[in-house]
Design a protein around this motif. Structure first.
Motif, PDB file in Angstrom:
ATOM      1  N   UNK A  51       0.664  -1.328  -0.093  1.00  0.00           N
ATOM      2  CA  UNK A  51       0.048  -0.005  -0.014  1.00  0.00           C
ATOM      3  C   UNK A  51       0.636   1.362  -0.150  1.00  0.00           C
ATOM      4  N   UNK A  52       1.998   1.180   0.659  1.00  0.00           N
ATOM      5  CA  UNK A  52       2.825   2.435   0.796  1.00  0.00           C
ATOM      6  C   UNK A  52       3.393   2.601  -0.474  1.00  0.00           C
ATOM      7  N   UNK A  53       3.820   1.600  -1.226  1.00  0.00           N
ATOM      8  CA  UNK A  53       4.615   1.626  -2.642  1.00  0.00           C
ATOM      9  C   UNK A  53       3.561   2.337  -3.677  1.00  0.00           C
ATOM     10  N   UNK A  54       2.250   1.638  -3.444  1.00  0.00           N
ATOM     11  CA  UNK A  54       1.262   2.257  -4.243  1.00  0.00           C
ATOM     12  C   UNK A  54       1.014   3.609  -4.329  1.00  0.00           C
ATOM     13  N   UNK A  55       1.034   4.063  -2.955  1.00  0.00           N
ATOM     14  CA  UNK A  55       0.686   5.517  -2.652  1.00  0.00           C
ATOM     15  C   UNK A  55       1.961   6.523  -3.365  1.00  0.00           C
ATOM     16  N   UNK A  56       2.983   5.722  -2.931  1.00  0.00           N
ATOM     17  CA  UNK A  56       4.108   6.621  -3.364  1.00  0.00           C
ATOM     18  C   UNK A  56       4.063   6.707  -5.246  1.00  0.00           C
ATOM     19  N   UNK A  57       3.642   5.382  -5.916  1.00  0.00           N
ATOM     20  CA  UNK A  57       3.509   5.415  -7.170  1.00  0.00           C
ATOM     21  C   UNK A  57       2.421   6.304  -7.658  1.00  0.00           C
ATOM     22  N   UNK A  58       1.551   6.316  -6.888  1.00  0.00           N
ATOM     23  CA  UNK A  58       0.040   7.466  -7.184  1.00  0.00           C
ATOM     24  C   UNK A  58       0.824   8.764  -7.353  1.00  0.00           C
ATOM     25  N   UNK A  59       1.484   9.096  -6.292  1.00  0.00           N
ATOM     26  CA  UNK A  59       1.910  10.501  -6.390  1.00  0.00           C
ATOM     27  C   UNK A  59       2.862  10.732  -7.427  1.00  0.00           C
ATOM     28  N   UNK A  60       3.852   9.617  -7.889  1.00  0.00           N
ATOM     29  CA  UNK A  60       4.813  10.213  -8.929  1.00  0.00           C
ATOM     30  C   UNK A  60       3.880  10.163 -10.211  1.00  0.00           C
ATOM     31  N   UNK A  61       3.097   9.322 -10.317  1.00  0.00           N
ATOM     32  CA  UNK A  61       2.309   9.307 -11.563  1.00  0.00           C
ATOM     33  C   UNK A  61       1.393  10.503 -11.860  1.00  0.00           C
ATOM     34  N   UNK A  62       0.875  11.195 -10.617  1.00  0.00           N
ATOM     35  CA  UNK A  62      -0.002  12.493 -10.674  1.00  0.00           C
ATOM     36  C   UNK A  62       1.063  13.508 -11.240  1.00  0.00           C
ATOM     37  N   UNK A  63       2.233  13.404 -10.577  1.00  0.00           N
ATOM     38  CA  UNK A  63       3.052  14.599 -10.840  1.00  0.00           C
ATOM     39  C   UNK A  63       3.683  14.551 -12.464  1.00  0.00           C
ATOM     40  N   UNK A  64       3.758  13.334 -12.733  1.00  0.00           N
ATOM     41  CA  UNK A  64       4.273  13.102 -14.121  1.00  0.00           C
ATOM     42  C   UNK A  64       3.051  13.595 -15.176  1.00  0.00           C
TER      43      UNK A  64
END
Length: 115
Positions: A51-64
């Motif tokens: 869940x933590x990694x998915x949250x981090x990835x979501x933030x990265x994808x949103x920024x991208x």
């Protein structure tokens, strides 16, 4: 975050963040839930909760995605300005041609009257 580069290998499930000013690189291995942080001296990789990694990835994808929208908006704006300038130039050119035609017609009519 603005000076941090974001590169994505969606097929390989790898996400790369790097910041030359801060001298760090982050690699997120989404399939293994591993995040690797590397700076000029050290490199540390840790396995994290899914869940933590998915949250981090979501933030990265949103920024991208946000950055892509900014670039898209900038390109669209430039194209619109270029089209407007072209449109105005064509109008000016047509007006100049119309004036030249009117002058020729006037000269032609005056020439016929003189005969």
């Amino acid at each position: 975050m603005a000076s941090t580069d974001i590169n994505v290998d969606e097929l390989g499930g790898k996400y790369y963040l790097s910041n030359e000013e801060q001298h760090f690189k982050v690699t997120i291995l989404s399939n293994d839930y591993v995040i690797r942080l590397t700076n000029t001296h050290d490199s540390v990789a840790e396995k994290y909760d899914k869940l933590f990694v998915e949250d981090v990835l979501r933030a990265v994808k949103e920024e991208k995605h946000r950055r892509m929208e900014v670039v898209y908006d900038s390109i669209t704006n430039s194209i619109e300005k270029m089209a407007e300038r072209l449109h105005n130039r064509l109008i000016e050119s047509n007006e100049q041609e119309s004036k030249a035609v009117r002058r020729l017609e006037t000269k032609h009519i005056k020439g016929k009257r003189a005969n």
